[in-house]
Design a protein around this motif. Structure first.
Motif, PDB file in Angstrom:
ATOM      1  N   TYR A  31      54.189  33.750  70.232  1.00 50.42           N
ATOM      2  CA  TYR A  31      53.626  34.658  69.215  1.00 50.42           C
ATOM      3  C   TYR A  31      52.797  33.897  68.185  1.00 50.42           C
ATOM      4  CZ  TYR A  31      53.635  37.900  65.225  1.00 50.42           C
ATOM      5  OH  TYR A  31      53.271  38.689  64.171  1.00 50.42           O
TER       6      TYR A  31
ATOM      7  N   CYS B 135      50.101  38.300  78.324  1.00 50.39           N
ATOM      8  CA  CYS B 135      51.448  38.479  77.769  1.00 50.39           C
ATOM      9  C   CYS B 135      52.438  37.587  78.503  1.00 50.39           C
ATOM     10  CB  CYS B 135      51.890  39.942  77.840  1.00 50.39           C
ATOM     11  SG  CYS B 135      52.232  40.547  79.511  1.00 50.39           S
TER      12      CYS B 135
ATOM     13  N   PHE C 177      48.184  47.084  73.267  1.00 49.28           N
ATOM     14  CA  PHE C 177      47.721  45.704  73.367  1.00 49.28           C
ATOM     15  C   PHE C 177      46.211  45.668  73.197  1.00 49.28           C
ATOM     16  CE2 PHE C 177      47.214  47.148  77.703  1.00 49.28           C
ATOM     17  CZ  PHE C 177      46.064  46.514  78.137  1.00 49.28           C
TER      18      PHE C 177
ATOM     19  N   THR D 204      49.790  42.215  71.847  1.00 47.26           N
ATOM     20  CA  THR D 204      50.144  42.259  73.257  1.00 47.26           C
ATOM     21  C   THR D 204      51.578  42.762  73.334  1.00 47.26           C
ATOM     22  OG1 THR D 204      50.107  41.021  75.342  1.00 47.26           O
ATOM     23  CG2 THR D 204      50.984  39.865  73.409  1.00 47.26           C
TER      24      THR D 204
ATOM     25  N   TRP E 130      55.680  42.350  74.486  1.00 48.82           N
ATOM     26  CA  TRP E 130      56.642  41.255  74.484  1.00 48.82           C
ATOM     27  C   TRP E 130      57.906  41.643  75.258  1.00 48.82           C
ATOM     28  CZ3 TRP E 130      54.875  36.731  72.812  1.00 48.82           C
ATOM     29  CH2 TRP E 130      53.745  36.741  71.981  1.00 48.82           C
TER      30      TRP E 130
END
Length: 346
Positions: free
Chosen positions: A25, A8, A3, A34, A36
């Motif tokens: 996103y 996030c 990241f 970042t 997910w």
């Protein structure tokens, strides 16, 4: 953990699916990364499923840095789940880590001795981390709930150090107790103390409703990354706001309460279109399935709109996608104010 961006999305049942991940996103600058997290994936079910054919495992095009969140406690099932995801999702960049959920407080998880129940048995919790760590070369993280008081922080630090020694390479702490669920105030001091005591990345989670909260948590706790759940679901352009404040974009995001209200309307229309695309066209579900996803999203996030309750009625009364779009467009044809904070988190 890959990241470059400080914020996030949190793993949330019924929310952190492909549609919401895609929406958040799209607010992130393209050159930023970042992690997910997915919805919670039950390790008892995943080995029998075909990935990409359920709402929980469907990915959007080009998805990267996915961190599947595993719920479970059985060695064979956890390892089968992890290996299946890595093999079937294929691309080495799709999955960047595996997250073990030890923070879920729902009764079903407690009955099966996983989720937050694992925090009651240190040796067992460490074994679960080891199960995951030996299943692949992907880094393993653990998402935890808070301990009950400051007096218990040394116990939390000992617990986390044991998980680290078992193979955990980063920790997410949501410093509310299981009993609090989403109510009350998160104790950020526990994140601070954990960060001071550990030599692995710490992600802070809890009470992140605005971009100001992101920077406050980073400054106050020293955490490596900030995670937001319902706050970011309701305000996904928080990614844009954070990027703007960090000088990562010159495009000015919605800043005033009415600009944010208008942006919520645009975002909701996109949520409806993407729900039809992914849940109906991709997965082959009937519209009712997508409607339930949309209704749940609105029920969860409308509380940040000053007069958001009538919006839930408009969405719930819709019989077709076209009618729902028309009702939402009409609702947001009038100015709506989005409040920074709410105690009514659903």
């Amino acid at each position: 953990m890959q990241f470059s961006f400080p914020l996030c999305l949190a793993p949330m049942v019924g929310l952190s699916h492909v549609v919401l991940r895609k929406i958040v996103y799209d607010y992130l600058p393209q050159d930023q990364q970042t992690i997910w997290p997915t919805e919670m994936l039950n390790s008892r079910r995943v080995p029998q499923e075909k990935l990409g054919f359920t709402a929980e495992t469907l990915l959007h095009e080009g998805e990267r840095n996915l961190v599947p969140q595993i719920l479970g406690n059985d060695k064979e099932m956890i390892q089968l789940t992890i290996r299946k995801m890595i093999n079937e999702w294929g691309d080495i960049n799709t999955v960047s880590g595996i997250d073990i959920n030890m923070g879920c407080p729902v009764q079903k998880a407690l009955r099966h001795n996983y989720g937050v129940a694992l925090m009651g048995d240190l040796n067992y919790a460490a074994q679960v981390v080891e199960f995951a760590a030996t299943a692949s070369n992907k880094p393993v993280s653990v998402k935890l709930r808070a301990v009950g008081s400051d007096k218990s922080v040394p116990e939390l630090i000992h617990f986390v150090k044991t998980l680290r020694d078992a193979g955990a390479q980063w920790i997410t702490l949501h410093p509310r107790t299981a009993e609090q669920k989403r109510r009350g105030q998160a104790d950020w001091n526990q994140i601070t103390e954990l960060k001071k005591a550990l030599d692995i990345p710490i992600i802070g989670n809890g009470d992140i409703q605005t971009a100001d909260d992101v920077f406050s948590m980073l400054e106050q706790t020293g955490c490596d990354l900030v995670m937001s759940g319902r706050g970011l679901a309701a305000r996904p352009w928080m990614m844009w706001q954070v990027a703007y404040r960090k000088g990562l974009t010159t495009d000015v995001p919605p800043m005033t309460e009415y600009e944010e209200g208008a942006e919520y309307g645009k975002m909701l229309l996109k949520f409806i279109h993407l729900s039809r695309h992914y849940f109906c066209e991709k997965l082959g579900h009937k519209p009712d399935y997508a409607f339930r996803k949309i209704q749940f999203f609105v029920r969860t996030t409308h509380v940040w709109l000053e007069w958001g309750h009538p919006l839930t009625s408009e969405v719930n009364r819709s019989q077709t996608f076209e009618e729902m779009i028309e009702r939402v467009e009409k609702f947001f044809s009038q100015p709506h104010r989005m409040v920074p904070y709410t105690e009514l988190r659903q």
